[in-house]
Enzyme design. Structure first.
Site, PDB file in Angstrom:
ATOM      1  CB  SER A   1      13.972 -74.787  22.272  1.00 47.49           C
ATOM      2  OG  SER A   1      13.178 -75.905  21.951  1.00 47.49           O
TER       3      SER A   1
ATOM      4  CG  HIS B   1       9.447 -74.273  19.262  1.00 47.60           C
ATOM      5  ND1 HIS B   1      10.385 -73.411  18.756  1.00 47.60           N
ATOM      6  CD2 HIS B   1      10.141 -75.197  20.006  1.00 47.60           C
ATOM      7  CE1 HIS B   1      11.601 -73.799  19.145  1.00 47.60           C
ATOM      8  NE2 HIS B   1      11.471 -74.865  19.920  1.00 47.60           N
TER       9      HIS B   1
END
Length: 240
Positions: free
Chosen positions: A129, A164
């Site tokens: 991330s 994501h």
């Protein structure tokens, strides 16, 4: 003649913080330059969240490695000790959280410069991330709340990164728009479950713990629109 170390960087769409099977973390350890690597977790993006640190330690103490943690919110190392510590690591693993805050804190402490030096010396840099975003020239982030473009990063990987890609609403369309408009350079979009290794800036391996998860390269086509190309990923499984 001295051997020049390979510069290696891994982007993770999972790992100990999100997955129970440990496949991506096991794969990561196989990329280390030593059989029992030193692995440093850097949880800056989460504000050094204690629960995140403990989850890392639980996951990596059970593996054949030497785990450690670099805390910058309660820093205890002086500049020289910090440099010595980071350059001694085989893997530096940046955690998820806020990309903008991570970059600001690293730069304030000189960690950005030290990680660049470690990278040049052969330390494998990686993260999930925000910890994947930070290595590139730019990234797609929710650091300011809404999804937006961040044309700022350490620049160790050319182009941009979007994490994501399949799991958060709006990620795919927003990132494609950012590339199409020039807000971000072309780059790499990771679906959850994917791991990607770059060696000297070139993609050398892509793996996945989920059969449906993809790595996508997003570029501009000849008409000025974003084009998406799925990259084949090797499937990780319990049998290795």
């Amino acid at each position: 003649m001295a051997v020049v170390p390979r510069r290696r960087l891994a982007l993770l769409g999972g790992g100990f913080s999100t997955d129970d099977d440990g496949l991506l973390d096991d794969w990561l350890l196989t990329q280390a330059r030593r059989s029992r690597p030193k692995v440093c977790f850097v949880p800056t993006a989460s504000g050094d969240a204690p629960a995140y640190v403990q989850r890392f330690l639980r996951a990596f103490r059970s593996r054949d490695c030497e785990p450690g943690v670099l805390s910058l919110f309660q820093r205890q190392l002086d500049d020289e000790a910090l440099r010595t510590f980071l350059l001694d690591q085989d893997i530096v693993y940046a955690g998820g959280g806020n990309t903008v805050n991570l970059l600001a804190v690293w730069r304030a402490h000189g960690v950005d410069r030290l990680l660049g030096e470690a990278y040049d010396r052969g330390t494998l840099l990686c993260g999930i991330s925000a910890g994947a975003n930070c290595w590139a020239e730019g990234s797609h982030t929710d650091s300011f709340g809404p999804l937006t473009s961040l044309p700022d990063g350490l620049g160790l990987l050319s182009g941009s990164v979007c994490p994501h890609y399949d799991s958060e609403p709006g990620r795919r369309s927003s990132y494609r728009t950012a590339v199409a408009t020039g807000a971000l350079p072309a780059g790499w979009a990771l679906e959850d479950g994917v791991g990607v290794l770059f060696t000297d800036g070139v993609l050398t391996e892509a793996v996945t713990r989920r059969p449906s998860a993809r790595l996508c390269q997003v570029t501009l086509d000849g008409t000025g629109r974003a084009a998406e190309r799925a990259v084949a990923c090797r499937r990780l499984d319990e049998a290795g």
